[in-house]
Design an enzyme around this catalytic site. Structure first.
Site, PDB file in Angstrom:
ATOM      1  N   HIS A  44       7.408  -7.422  -2.621  1.00  0.00           N
ATOM      2  CA  HIS A  44       7.214  -6.818  -0.945  1.00  0.00           C
ATOM      3  C   HIS A  44       8.153  -7.240  -0.079  1.00  0.00           C
ATOM      4  O   HIS A  44       8.111  -6.906   1.065  1.00  0.00           O
ATOM      5  CB  HIS A  44       5.973  -7.104  -0.748  1.00  0.00           C
ATOM      6  N   LYS A  94       0.796  -1.187   0.046  1.00  0.00           N
ATOM      7  CA  LYS A  94      -0.215  -0.117   0.135  1.00  0.00           C
ATOM      8  C   LYS A  94       0.901   1.328  -0.046  1.00  0.00           C
ATOM      9  O   LYS A  94       0.450   2.410   0.578  1.00  0.00           O
ATOM     10  CB  LYS A  94      -0.846  -0.034   1.226  1.00  0.00           C
ATOM     11  N   SER A 125      -5.099   3.129   3.873  1.00  0.00           N
ATOM     12  CA  SER A 125      -4.977   2.390   2.638  1.00  0.00           C
ATOM     13  C   SER A 125      -5.280   0.845   2.849  1.00  0.00           C
ATOM     14  O   SER A 125      -5.862   0.388   2.266  1.00  0.00           O
ATOM     15  CB  SER A 125      -3.741   2.555   1.633  1.00  0.00           C
TER      16      SER A 125
HETATM   17  N1  LIG Z   1      -1.311   7.051 -10.060  1.00  0.00           N
HETATM   18  C1  LIG Z   1      -1.610   7.202  -8.810  1.00  0.00           C
HETATM   19  N2  LIG Z   1      -1.704   8.120  -8.065  1.00  0.00           N
HETATM   20  C2  LIG Z   1      -1.761   8.297  -6.475  1.00  0.00           C
HETATM   21  N3  LIG Z   1      -2.124   7.267  -5.871  1.00  0.00           N
HETATM   22  C3  LIG Z   1      -2.124   6.152  -6.627  1.00  0.00           C
HETATM   23  C4  LIG Z   1      -1.927   5.932  -8.124  1.00  0.00           C
HETATM   24  N4  LIG Z   1      -2.110   4.631  -8.393  1.00  0.00           N
HETATM   25  C5  LIG Z   1      -2.173   3.953  -7.214  1.00  0.00           C
HETATM   26  N5  LIG Z   1      -2.153   4.907  -5.906  1.00  0.00           N
HETATM   27  C6  LIG Z   1      -2.467   4.331  -4.691  1.00  0.00           C
HETATM   28  O1  LIG Z   1      -1.381   3.430  -4.227  1.00  0.00           O
HETATM   29  C7  LIG Z   1      -2.130   2.794  -3.145  1.00  0.00           C
HETATM   30  C8  LIG Z   1      -2.290   1.287  -3.526  1.00  0.00           C
HETATM   31  O2  LIG Z   1      -0.795   0.903  -3.068  1.00  0.00           O
HETATM   32  P1  LIG Z   1      -0.160  -0.259  -3.811  1.00  0.00           P
HETATM   33  O3  LIG Z   1      -0.370  -0.138  -5.209  1.00  0.00           O
HETATM   34  O4  LIG Z   1       1.187  -0.006  -2.934  1.00  0.00           O
HETATM   35  O5  LIG Z   1      -1.064  -1.424  -3.137  1.00  0.00           O
HETATM   36  S1  LIG Z   1      -0.452  -2.857  -3.107  1.00  0.00           S
HETATM   37  O6  LIG Z   1       0.832  -3.142  -2.272  1.00  0.00           O
HETATM   38  O7  LIG Z   1       0.022  -3.406  -4.424  1.00  0.00           O
HETATM   39  O8  LIG Z   1      -1.685  -3.845  -2.914  1.00  0.00           O
HETATM   40  C9  LIG Z   1      -3.737   3.402  -3.200  1.00  0.00           C
HETATM   41  O9  LIG Z   1      -3.788   4.412  -2.149  1.00  0.00           O
HETATM   42  P2  LIG Z   1      -5.110   4.748  -1.473  1.00  0.00           P
HETATM   43  O10 LIG Z   1      -6.028   5.610  -2.444  1.00  0.00           O
HETATM   44  O11 LIG Z   1      -4.757   5.723  -0.388  1.00  0.00           O
HETATM   45  O12 LIG Z   1      -5.958   3.528  -0.862  1.00  0.00           O
HETATM   46  C10 LIG Z   1      -3.931   3.846  -4.314  1.00  0.00           C
HETATM   47  O13 LIG Z   1      -4.995   4.626  -4.697  1.00  0.00           O
END
Ligand SMILES: Nc1ncnc2c1ncn2[C@@H]1O[C@H](COP(=O)(O)OS(=O)(=O)O)[C@@H](OP(=O)(O)O)[C@H]1O
Length: 288
Positions: A100, A45, A130
Site C-alpha cells: 500500500h 480498498k 468500502s
Molecule cells: N472479485 C472481486 N470482484 C469485485 N470486487 C472485489 C473482488 N474481490 C474483492 N473485491 C472488493 O474489493 C474491496 C476490498 O478492497 P481491497 O482488497 O483493496 O481491501 S484492502 O485494502 O486489502 O483492505 C471490497 O469492495 P466493497 O465490496 O466495495 O467493499 C471487495 O468486495
C-alpha cells in the site's frame, strides 16, 4: 477512525499495531528489489485482494491448487506491515508482492531496477464507502456509523492509507519513468478477461485460452467470496471479523451514489477537482 490508532510516517497512515517506522525505513532504503519482481500496489480498498487473486492465478497458469490452499497474504505477500512473517528476501524469483506504500516510501532500489508495478486504482468515492464498511470488520479501526463523518477525514487524508489524492498523484507522477501498468477496479469489472490479458502482456506471461478462462472464472466476485483462502474467513477474528461485514462485500462500482447526499457529493467533487486539476490523466469516473 481515531488518529491514535495510526502510525503516521511521512504522510502515510497505517495501524500502529502492524506498522513501525524502522521497518518502513528499512523497506524504503535497504530492501533490494530484483529485476524480475512484480508488485501489486494499491491505496486501501481499491482492489488489492482481487489483484492478489489475479496474480496468483496468472503465475500458476490458471491452476487453482495454490489459490485454494494458501491464503492470499502468503501467495502475494506484503512488503511493509509487521503483521506477516513471510521472509521476502528468501523467496525465489520471480517474486509477486503486495504493497500500500505511497511512491515516496517505496524501495529506492526499485527505481533503478527493471521490476514491474501494477497500480490498481478505484473511484475514490467507492473507496470511501468500502472503507466505511471495512471499519466495522477491522478491530484496529474505530467504527464510524456514518459515512458523512468519514468524508471530511478522507478528504484530509486522515484515514487508513493517508491521502488518496497524494497516493494516486504520486504513482501517476512516475508512470513514464518506471515499468508501471495502471489498472482500474472499474475496468476489471467491465472487462475482466481483457484486463487479465493486458496484465499477462505486461508481465510477459503467455497463457493459453483455457488458462485465461480459468483465471477469469476463479477471480469472479462469487468464487472469491466462497474461497476461504481469499475471503479472510481464516484470518484472526480480533484483527478482521468478517461476520460483522464481509471482506468480499459488494464488489460493484457506483455504490457511493446510494450513500452520498447532494451536499457530500458537491464537497467531494470540489476537493477532487482541486487536488486532481493538473493531472494529465483521465480515469473512467472522470468522464461521468
Ligand atoms: N472479485 C472481486 N470482484 C469485485 N470486487 C472485489 C473482488 N474481490 C474483492 N473485491 C472488493 O474489493 C474491496 C476490498 O478492497 P481491497 O482488497 O483493496 O481491501 S484492502 O485494502 O486489502 O483492505 C471490497 O469492495 P466493497 O465490496 O466495495 O467493499 C471487495 O468486495
Amino acid at each position: 477512525m481515531s488518529s491514535s490508532n495510526f502510525l503516521e510516517h511521512r504522510g502515510f497512515l497505517m495501524p500502529s499495531k502492524y506498522y513501525d517506522k524502522d521497518k518502513l525505513e528499512y523497506i524504503c532504503n535497504e530492501f533490494q528489489v530484483r529485476d524480475h519482481d512484480a508488485f501489486s500496489i494499491t491505496y486501501p480498498k481499491s482492489g488489492t485482494t482481487w489483484m492478489q487473486e489475479i496474480l496468483t492465478l496468472i503465475q500458476s497458469d490458471g491452476d487453482t491448487t495454490i489459490s485454494h490452499t494458501v491464503p492470499n497474504w502468503e501467495r502475494v505477500p506484503w512488503l511493509e506491515p509487521t503483521l506477516f512473517s513471510t521472509n521476502l528476501e528468501s523467496l525465489p524469483s520471480p517474486r509477486f508482492m503486495s504493497s500500500h506504500l505511497p511512491v515516496h516510501l517505496f524501495p529506492k532500489s526499485f527505481f533503478t531496477s527493471k521490476a514491474k508495478v501494477i497500480y490498481t486504482v478505484r473511484n475514490p468515492r467507492d473507496v470511501l464507502v468500502s472503507l466505511h464498511y471495512f471499519s466495522k470488520t477491522a478491530g484496529f479501526l474505530d467504527e464510524l456509523d456514518n459515512i458523512e463523518e468519514l468524508l471530511p477525514k478522507f478528504l484530509k487524508g486522515e484515514v487508513l492509507g493517508g491521502s488518496w489524492f497524494d497516493h494516486v498523484r504520486g504513482w501517476l507522477g512516475v508512470k513514464d519513468q518506471v515499468n508501471l501498468l495502471i489498472v482500474t477496479y472499474e475496468e476489471l469489472l467491465q472487462d475482466l478477461r481483457g484486463s487479465v490479458v493486458r496484465i499477462c502482456n505486461f508481465l510477459g506471461k503467455e497463457l493459453n485460452e483455457a488458462a485465461i478462462d480459468s483465471v477469469v472464472e476463479n477471480v469472479s466476485f462469487k468464487n472469491m467470496k466462497d474461497n476461504k483462502m481469499s475471503n479472510y474467513s481464516t484470518f484472526p477474528k480480533d484483527i478482521l471479523d468478517i461476520q460483522k461485514s464481509p471482506f468480499i462485500r459488494k464488489g460493484i462500482s457506483g455504490e457511493w451514489k446510494n450513500h452520498f447526499t447532494p451536499a457530500m457529493s458537491e464537497s467531494f467533487d470540489a476537493a477532487y477537482k482541486e487536488a486532481m486539476n493538473d493531472i494529465n490523466f483521465k480515469f473512467i469516473w472522470d468522464q461521468c
